[in-house]
Design a protein around this motif. Structure first.
Motif, PDB file in Angstrom:
ATOM      1  N   LEU A 131       0.820  -1.209   0.000  1.00 29.14           N
ATOM      2  CA  LEU A 131       0.000   0.000   0.000  1.00 29.14           C
ATOM      3  C   LEU A 131       0.855   1.261   0.000  1.00 29.14           C
ATOM      4  CD1 LEU A 131      -2.794  -1.205   2.419  1.00 29.14           C
ATOM      5  CD2 LEU A 131      -3.131  -0.498   0.041  1.00 29.14           C
ATOM      6  N   ALA A 132       2.017   1.213   0.644  1.00 28.83           N
ATOM      7  CA  ALA A 132       2.921   2.363   0.602  1.00 28.83           C
ATOM      8  C   ALA A 132       3.421   2.590  -0.820  1.00 28.83           C
ATOM      9  CB  ALA A 132       4.095   2.148   1.554  1.00 28.83           C
ATOM     10  N   ALA A 133       3.673   1.508  -1.545  1.00 28.62           N
ATOM     11  CA  ALA A 133       4.096   1.633  -2.938  1.00 28.62           C
ATOM     12  C   ALA A 133       2.981   2.236  -3.780  1.00 28.62           C
ATOM     13  CB  ALA A 133       4.492   0.266  -3.493  1.00 28.62           C
ATOM     14  N   VAL A 134       1.746   1.789  -3.550  1.00 26.51           N
ATOM     15  CA  VAL A 134       0.600   2.360  -4.265  1.00 26.51           C
ATOM     16  C   VAL A 134       0.467   3.847  -3.945  1.00 26.51           C
ATOM     17  CG1 VAL A 134      -1.913   2.312  -4.498  1.00 26.51           C
ATOM     18  CG2 VAL A 134      -0.631   0.163  -4.375  1.00 26.51           C
ATOM     19  N   ALA A 135       0.658   4.214  -2.686  1.00 29.50           N
ATOM     20  CA  ALA A 135       0.544   5.614  -2.283  1.00 29.50           C
ATOM     21  C   ALA A 135       1.620   6.472  -2.952  1.00 29.50           C
ATOM     22  CB  ALA A 135       0.641   5.738  -0.760  1.00 29.50           C
ATOM     23  N   ARG A 136       2.844   5.959  -3.032  1.00 22.72           N
ATOM     24  CA  ARG A 136       3.910   6.727  -3.700  1.00 22.72           C
ATOM     25  C   ARG A 136       3.571   6.945  -5.170  1.00 22.72           C
ATOM     26  NH1 ARG A 136       7.150   3.563  -0.285  1.00 22.72           N
ATOM     27  NH2 ARG A 136       7.467   1.980  -1.892  1.00 22.72           N
ATOM     28  N   ILE A 137       3.047   5.911  -5.800  1.00 28.88           N
ATOM     29  CA  ILE A 137       2.658   6.025  -7.206  1.00 28.88           C
ATOM     30  C   ILE A 137       1.530   7.036  -7.357  1.00 28.88           C
ATOM     31  CG2 ILE A 137       1.502   4.752  -9.067  1.00 28.88           C
ATOM     32  CD1 ILE A 137       3.188   2.277  -8.104  1.00 28.88           C
ATOM     33  N   SER A 138       0.526   6.954  -6.505  1.00 31.08           N
ATOM     34  CA  SER A 138      -0.611   7.876  -6.580  1.00 31.08           C
ATOM     35  C   SER A 138      -0.174   9.326  -6.410  1.00 31.08           C
ATOM     36  CB  SER A 138      -1.652   7.521  -5.518  1.00 31.08           C
ATOM     37  OG  SER A 138      -2.181   6.229  -5.726  1.00 31.08           O
ATOM     38  N   ARG A 139       0.744   9.553  -5.466  1.00 34.01           N
ATOM     39  CA  ARG A 139       1.215  10.927  -5.219  1.00 34.01           C
ATOM     40  C   ARG A 139       2.009  11.478  -6.383  1.00 34.01           C
ATOM     41  NH1 ARG A 139       2.609   8.846  -0.023  1.00 34.01           N
ATOM     42  NH2 ARG A 139       4.799   8.760  -0.691  1.00 34.01           N
ATOM     43  N   SER A 140       2.590  10.608  -7.189  1.00 32.26           N
ATOM     44  CA  SER A 140       3.513  11.051  -8.232  1.00 32.26           C
ATOM     45  C   SER A 140       2.823  11.450  -9.526  1.00 32.26           C
ATOM     46  CB  SER A 140       4.531   9.935  -8.525  1.00 32.26           C
ATOM     47  OG  SER A 140       3.933   8.859  -9.224  1.00 32.26           O
ATOM     48  N   VAL A 141       1.531  11.129  -9.650  1.00 33.48           N
ATOM     49  CA  VAL A 141       0.819  11.398 -10.901  1.00 33.48           C
ATOM     50  C   VAL A 141      -0.514  12.090 -10.611  1.00 33.48           C
ATOM     51  CG1 VAL A 141       1.886   9.467 -12.136  1.00 33.48           C
ATOM     52  CG2 VAL A 141      -0.246   9.094 -10.859  1.00 33.48           C
ATOM     53  N   GLY A 142      -1.117  12.610 -11.648  1.00 35.58           N
ATOM     54  CA  GLY A 142      -2.418  13.241 -11.500  1.00 35.58           C
ATOM     55  C   GLY A 142      -3.553  12.409 -12.057  1.00 35.58           C
ATOM     56  N   LEU A 143      -3.271  11.163 -12.402  1.00 33.13           N
ATOM     57  CA  LEU A 143      -4.252  10.288 -13.041  1.00 33.13           C
ATOM     58  C   LEU A 143      -4.910   9.345 -12.040  1.00 33.13           C
ATOM     59  CD1 LEU A 143      -2.115   9.206 -16.153  1.00 33.13           C
ATOM     60  CD2 LEU A 143      -3.794  11.063 -16.018  1.00 33.13           C
ATOM     61  N   PRO A 144      -6.062   8.762 -12.411  1.00 30.78           N
ATOM     62  CA  PRO A 144      -6.624   7.695 -11.582  1.00 30.78           C
ATOM     63  C   PRO A 144      -5.634   6.526 -11.492  1.00 30.78           C
ATOM     64  CG  PRO A 144      -8.216   8.416 -13.232  1.00 30.78           C
ATOM     65  CD  PRO A 144      -6.907   9.051 -13.584  1.00 30.78           C
ATOM     66  N   VAL A 145      -5.583   5.892 -10.338  1.00 36.48           N
ATOM     67  CA  VAL A 145      -4.710   4.741 -10.123  1.00 36.48           C
ATOM     68  C   VAL A 145      -5.554   3.542  -9.718  1.00 36.48           C
ATOM     69  CG1 VAL A 145      -2.868   3.769  -8.670  1.00 36.48           C
ATOM     70  CG2 VAL A 145      -2.715   6.138  -9.470  1.00 36.48           C
ATOM     71  N   THR A 146      -5.356   2.432 -10.400  1.00 38.93           N
ATOM     72  CA  THR A 146      -6.000   1.189  -9.998  1.00 38.93           C
ATOM     73  C   THR A 146      -4.916   0.231  -9.519  1.00 38.93           C
ATOM     74  OG1 THR A 146      -7.432  -0.655 -10.677  1.00 38.93           O
ATOM     75  CG2 THR A 146      -6.037   0.333 -12.393  1.00 38.93           C
ATOM     76  N   ALA A 147      -5.128  -0.354  -8.344  1.00 37.98           N
ATOM     77  CA  ALA A 147      -4.090  -1.123  -7.662  1.00 37.98           C
ATOM     78  C   ALA A 147      -4.377  -2.615  -7.700  1.00 37.98           C
ATOM     79  CB  ALA A 147      -3.973  -0.661  -6.210  1.00 37.98           C
ATOM     80  N   ASP A 148      -3.359  -3.386  -8.043  1.00 35.76           N
ATOM     81  CA  ASP A 148      -3.459  -4.844  -7.996  1.00 35.76           C
ATOM     82  C   ASP A 148      -3.285  -5.276  -6.544  1.00 35.76           C
ATOM     83  OD1 ASP A 148      -3.291  -7.566  -8.248  1.00 35.76           O
ATOM     84  OD2 ASP A 148      -1.584  -7.568  -9.619  1.00 35.76           O
ATOM     85  N   MET A 149      -4.371  -5.744  -5.946  1.00 34.13           N
ATOM     86  CA  MET A 149      -4.335  -6.136  -4.541  1.00 34.13           C
ATOM     87  C   MET A 149      -4.480  -7.637  -4.357  1.00 34.13           C
ATOM     88  SD  MET A 149      -3.604  -3.535  -2.782  1.00 34.13           S
ATOM     89  CE  MET A 149      -3.959  -4.117  -1.116  1.00 34.13           C
ATOM     90  N   GLU A 150      -4.118  -8.413  -5.392  1.00 36.25           N
ATOM     91  CA  GLU A 150      -4.184  -9.878  -5.333  1.00 36.25           C
ATOM     92  C   GLU A 150      -5.539 -10.323  -4.763  1.00 36.25           C
ATOM     93  OE1 GLU A 150      -0.508 -11.996  -5.013  1.00 36.25           O
ATOM     94  OE2 GLU A 150       0.496 -10.182  -4.329  1.00 36.25           O
TER      95      GLU A 150
END
Length: 275
Positions: free
Chosen positions: A81-100
């Protein structure tokens, strides 16, 4: 850049977060697929954004080795989730996360933590990542329904991509796997999923049948042997993912560069781009 983290005001989330989820859902158009070159860190996410794609999708099998773990929910959920958060903060686009399969989180906590990480959507699969055994379809439908209910109860929007693993871990003939994928996918859509992801379905006839029989948007994994993007569009696919394929290609190229350096050559030789 505005944040997509949940900001509850009067029972609703920020318009930015809701808008991103709505935009993500609207891009699932059969025949005009949403193309998702899956990312593994903030740098790759920014590269996808700079290339003009409208959505960022993470891949657990790409992020896990970057963090020093194997795929299959071996990554601690806090680190994923921290990796997802870093990715989300870095862009202005919607982010969809693979949560297995949710990393063992209860639906309400899963939703809360996804939204806190800035995610507008998620992948959830129907096999156990550790044992590679298919989960009972009704159990998975109940889980997906609980995730949808938790999001609704929290006043947040979340785009759910329900992965169906019959082509990966199922049994039986190709026809039987197709039929089971359709059965499961229909049930997951009824439970509240927005899209169905029959991973490893690749043969054009099977893809067409899935599109025609599922009753909802279909996500196909693009890999060697899959129909072209244009062909997938013609087949009525609504979403195309690349999984960890791009990350694997980058790692292979880096390995060739390192071998060239070790042998006294140049890591920038055009020949290294060849497969």
């Amino acid at each position: 850049m505005t944040t997509s983290t949940s900001e509850n005001t009067g029972g609703t989330t920020s318009t930015t977060a809701q808008g991103k989820a709505s935009a993500l859902r609207a891009l699932h158009t059969p025949g005009r697929p949403l193309v998702l070159p899956n990312v593994w860190d903030a740098a790759s996410a920014r590269a996808v954004e700079a290339a003009g794609f409208p959505v960022i999708a993470t891949g657990s099998a790409a992020i896990a080795p970057v963090l020093g773990y194997d795929d299959g929910e071996e990554t601690p959920v806090e680190e994923m989730l921290a990796a997802v958060a870093r990715i989300s903060r870095s862009v202005g686009l919607p982010v969809t996360a693979d949560m297995e399969r949710g990393y063992g989180l209860e639906p309400a906590e899963l939703v809360e933590r996804l939204v806190a990480a800035g995610a507008s959507g998620c992948n959830l699969e129907d096999s156990d990542p550790r044992t590679e055994v298919m989960v009972d379809a009704e159990e998975q439908a109940a889980f997906l329904g609980a995730v949808r209910a938790a999001a609704t109860g929290a006043g947040v929007d979340l785009v759910i991509n329900a992965r169906v693993d019959t082509y990966l871990h199922g049994t039986g003939s190709a026809e039987e796997r197709l039929a089971e994928a359709v059965r499961r996918g229909r049930r997951y859509l009824e439970a509240g999923a927005d899209c169905v992801y029959p991973i490893l379905a690749a043969e054009a006839g099977a893809v067409r049948a899935l599109v025609e029989e599922m009753g909802g948007p279909i996500n196909i994994l693009f890999r060697p042997g899959t129909p072209s993007l244009g062909e997938l569009a013609d087949l009525g696919v609504a979403r195309v993912s690349f999984g960890h394929g791009l990350h694997e290609a980058v790692r292979a190229y880096a390995a060739r560069m390192l071998s060239a350096i070790r042998e006294g050559g140049s890591p920038y030789s055009p020949e290294l781009f060849a497969p």
